[in-house]
Write an enzyme that holds these catalytic residues in place. Structure first.
Site, short mmCIF file in Angstrom:
data_model
loop_
_atom_site.label_atom_id
_atom_site.label_comp_id
_atom_site.label_asym_id
_atom_site.label_seq_id
_atom_site.Cartn_x
_atom_site.Cartn_y
_atom_site.Cartn_z
N ASP A 475 0.92 -1.16 -0.10
CA ASP A 475 -0.05 -0.02 0.09
C ASP A 475 1.01 1.32 -0.06
O ASP A 475 2.22 1.29 0.17
CB ASP A 475 -0.88 -0.05 1.16
CG ASP A 475 -2.21 0.85 1.13
OD1 ASP A 475 -2.18 1.42 -0.04
OD2 ASP A 475 -3.00 0.46 1.65
N ASP A 545 -10.68 2.41 -3.03
CA ASP A 545 -11.03 2.14 -1.69
C ASP A 545 -12.74 2.04 -1.93
O ASP A 545 -13.31 1.77 -0.67
CB ASP A 545 -10.66 3.27 -0.87
CG ASP A 545 -9.25 2.81 -0.26
OD1 ASP A 545 -8.73 1.60 -0.32
OD2 ASP A 545 -8.62 3.50 0.26
C1 GLA Z 1 -5.76 1.76 2.21
C2 GLA Z 1 -6.38 0.69 1.39
C3 GLA Z 1 -7.35 -0.08 2.35
C4 GLA Z 1 -6.77 -0.49 3.48
C5 GLA Z 1 -6.11 0.77 4.43
C6 GLA Z 1 -5.55 0.28 5.50
O1 GLA Z 1 -6.61 2.95 2.38
O2 GLA Z 1 -6.68 0.91 0.11
O3 GLA Z 1 -7.74 -1.05 1.35
O4 GLA Z 1 -5.56 -1.45 3.50
O5 GLA Z 1 -5.20 1.65 3.65
O6 GLA Z 1 -5.14 1.41 6.42
#
Ligand code: GLA
Length: 726
Positions: A475, A545
């Site tokens: 990420d 997201d």
């Molecule tokens: C990002 C990702 C999510 C999750 C969060 C965790 O926003 O896109 O899927 O993994 O971080 O903090």
């Protein structure tokens, strides 16, 4: 196929369905002649004409020929300050302070293999390379234009290498990967724009005089614009018209700019964004641009996308990762956020395993003092308060349930409240004398520095070696600000943005090499770094997201113009949806998610028996139909941005014996009209049985349509499985 006609001084690249031609003009300027439908071998130089036009200068070599001007002639790689006032591809500052670049042909090479790029992602596979050597004699700079020809995939790649052949340093301030000139401007420009939670909405507009440009200066390719753009004929649609798609395999700052010029020609330039880009080239040193890839389709946007999908699946994503079934996963993020312990995780895992899930993914919060998003990033060791005994104790229990294990990491980041930051505050980007901006209350590590990367990678290795890990979610939850590196002198700070991206690529490559069996999913607050560069390292990317299935129809639709469905991470999540409060039926959530890299992201232990039965059915469907879903030819049947009564798409197997139609209705209607859905890509001569029942001719389904049943309720979903009758 690459041919060189020595007499005419033309180079011609043929792919299965397209032809690309360039020619060396007597002045040494390499002109762009043609890119379009495949033609027989011919000399097309007559297409390009000149005329004496006011305020368009003539180069010295043109002598008294006032009809030849760099300002008008289409070129393979535009220069600056020497007579072409349109978009430049390259700019450098010479030791004498001048900012002119003038390039002339000085040789070429044709190779039987597709080139590779050191430290950068690139398409691979059967194909040839043409290198056109240009030079700026006065500046003693060499510029090599690389063309890769993947004939079977109708794909032409481009990259550029700049070499300083002089005896003093020069500064490279702009260096595009691609310049593509057209002898026409009656085209539309399509870009894919958005924001966090709403990525890659297509925006289409006619070219107007002047420049339109999209890009990113955020250090990542971004949620806001994508390094993929299209130029197409104004009447081009899904099934008709000439379309040019251009993607840049790059995950950092980029610019894609198109200019319509005074004589109704146009020019597309694509590459690293010139903002804060300034690369010092010592004598003898060279610089390689990222790769750009082009597809030209004469069969509309649908065919263009299918060509990109095939090429990306087979020649960009490595180790055949695109063509094997991905494990069905459950991710605990939306189920628990930071609030979990081992028991809670195992209760989700247990339910998941019973329903057919194969991979358990532990998301954010498992490491350091990470109990919310204000601390802990940079301390990549297991928090044993939450997970007593570490991963060594958790994974055997998952294994007993028949689940493999995956883990979330965000290696490029650091929290100020972390051991790493306390020990190495200068490892985070900050400009001396300025307070750093925070994003999600975190800072970005300076991945342009080897020691920073080595330290983080060392920690990751320990985690990954402590237990069997089958999957990593990589990420990146903020963009770059205050970009300044303690590792470089002031005059080289303009290298940091690009060195950062090279650093990310280097670690991802190490990860791939050291752990070839781990499946890596890219992520950047969802789809903030969804690009061809990342796909070279991470065969799938969390698409957004935003997990609302209805919003996802638009996001996945926009993403599909370039990227194959198998690359789009898509999960069924709980309702009301966490991002927008909408409640779509479970069946519809499954239909939307299984067209991507499929999984669940909710607390399965809270599901009712009926819901569990539906989930079991979805997983079975995915396992049975994954090949069709992910490797079939993909057709967009409707545009979800047009707010029609439903959104529909279709996958057809390569041999046209099977197809799967997915459809999601909009809001509920009373007394709805009867509707016929016209399918695409079928064999007109075959008959197809629909969902094991009635049979229809392929021709009837495509030209007359399939009679859709009346659907009840908001956002009802429907899948039609078509099987040819032998
Ligand atoms: C990002 C990702 C999510 C999750 C969060 C965790 O926003 O896109 O899927 O993994 O971080 O903090």
């Amino acid at each position: 196929m690459i041919t060189y006609n020595a007499q005419a001084q033309t180079f011609t690249l043929h792919t299965k369905n397209t032809t690309y031609q360039m020619a060396v003009h007597p002045t040494g300027v390499v002109q762009h002649i043609y890119y379009g439908r495949r033609l027989r071998d011919c000399d097309l130089r007559g297409l390009v004409r000149g005329a004496d036009r006011g305020f368009s200068p003539n180069p010295d070599e043109a002598g008294r020929d006032r009809a030849f001007s760099l300002d008008m002639t289409p070129q393979e790689y535009s220069t600056c300050g020497v007579g072409d006032f349109r978009l430049p591809s390259i700019a450098f500052a010479l030791p004498n302070g001048s900012h002119t670049a003038d390039l002339r042909y000085c040789g070429h090479a044709i190779r039987a293999e597709k080139y590779t790029l050191p430290g950068l992602p690139a398409f691979h596979g059967e194909g040839g390379t043409l290198v056109v050597h240009l030079e700026d004699r006065a500046a003693r700079v060499g510029v090599d234009l690389y063309y890769g020809v993947l004939e079977e995939y109708d794909l032409i790649t481009r990259a550029v290498r700049v070499v300083n052949r002089g005896s003093e340093e020069i500064q490279l301030c702009r260096c595009a990967s691609l310049c593509l000139d057209f002898l026409r401007a009656d085209m539309d420009f399509i870009t894919f724009d958005g924001r966090h939670l709403a990525e890659r909405s297509p925006a289409r507009a006619a070219l107007l005089p002047g420049v339109r440009s999209v890009g990113s200066v955020r250090g990542a390719s971004s949620h806001q614009h994508n390094p993929f753009v299209v130029l197409c004929e104004q009447d081009a649609d899904e099934d008709r018209g000439l379309c040019y798609g251009a993607m840049l395999l790059y995950s950092g700052n980029f610019e894609a700019a198109v200019e319509r010029d005074q004589y109704d020609g146009s020019r597309l330039v694509m590459g690293i964004h010139p903002y804060h880009f300034c690369w010092t080239l010592a004598p003898g040193a060279c610089f390689d641009t990222p790769e750009a890839a082009l597809v030209c389709s004469s069969g509309g946007l649908g065919e263009m996308s299918r060509q990109f999908h095939r090429a990306i699946r087979n020649c960009l994503i490595r180790d055949s990762r695109a063509n094997v079934r991905k494990p069905v996963l459950v991710n605990n993020w939306e189920a628990t956020y930071f609030d979990f312990n081992k028991d809670k995780l195992l209760s989700i895992a247990k339910e998941a395993a019973a329903l057919g899930v194969e991979l358990f993914v532990l998301d954010d919060g498992w490491f350091g003092e990470r109990n919310d998003d204000n601390s802990g990033l940079g301390d990549w060791r297991v928090n044993t308060d939450k997970l007593p005994g570490g991963l060594e104790a958790l994974t055997p229990e998952l294994e007993k349930l028949g689940l493999s294990f995956g883990i979330w990491v965000e290696p490029e980041m650091v929290s100020e409240d972390s051991e790493l930051y306390r020990a190495h505050p200068d490892w985070a980007f900050q400009v001396p004398g300025r307070k750093p901006s925070r994003g999600r209350n975190q800072l970005v590590l300076d991945f342009s520095r080897q020691e920073v990367r080595d330290h983080v990678y060392g920690q990751l290795k320990e985690v990954l070696s402590s237990a069997p890990v089958a999957y990593v979610k990589w990420d990146m939850n903020r963009n770059l600000t205050e970009v300044w590196s303690a590792g470089l002198p002031p005059r080289r700070q303009g290298e940091v943005f690009h060195r950062y991206v090279l650093g990310v690529y280097e670690i991802l490559e190490r990860l791939r090499t050291d752990y070839p069996d781990i499946l890596i999913e890219g992520c950047c607050g969802g789809g903030g770094r969804f690009d061809g560069g990342m796909l070279y390292y991470t065969p799938q990317i969390w698409c957004s997201d935003n997990t609302d299935a209805i919003y996802r129809l638009q996001i996945q639709y926009g993403t599909s113009f370039c990227y194959p469905l198998c690359s789009m991470g898509a999960h069924v999540s709980a309702v009301p949806n966490e991002q927008n409060g909408r409640s779509a039926p479970l069946e519809t959530r499954g239909i939307t998610a299984m067209s991507g890299a499929f999984g669940y992201e909710l607390d399965l232990s809270k599901c009712t028996p009926e819901e569990k039965q539906e989930i079991r059915r979805q997983i079975e469907t995915y396992k049975r139909r994954w090949e069709l879903l992910h490797c079939g030819d993909y057709y967009r049947l409707t545009n979800p941005f047009e707010n029609g009564p439903y959104t529909a798409w279709e996958q057809v197997s390569q041999d046209k014996r099977e197809a799967l139609v997915s459809l999601v209705a909009g809001g509920a209607q009373a007394a709805p009209p009867f509707r016929l859905l016209k399918l695409k890509g079928l064999d007109p001569a075959r008959d197809y049985r629909v969902n094991g029942g009635e049979a229809y001719g392929g021709d009837a389904l495509m030209y007359a349509g399939y009679p859709l049943p009346l659907m009840q309720g908001d956002y009802a979903g429907l899948q039609l499985y078509l099987e040819a009758i032998e």
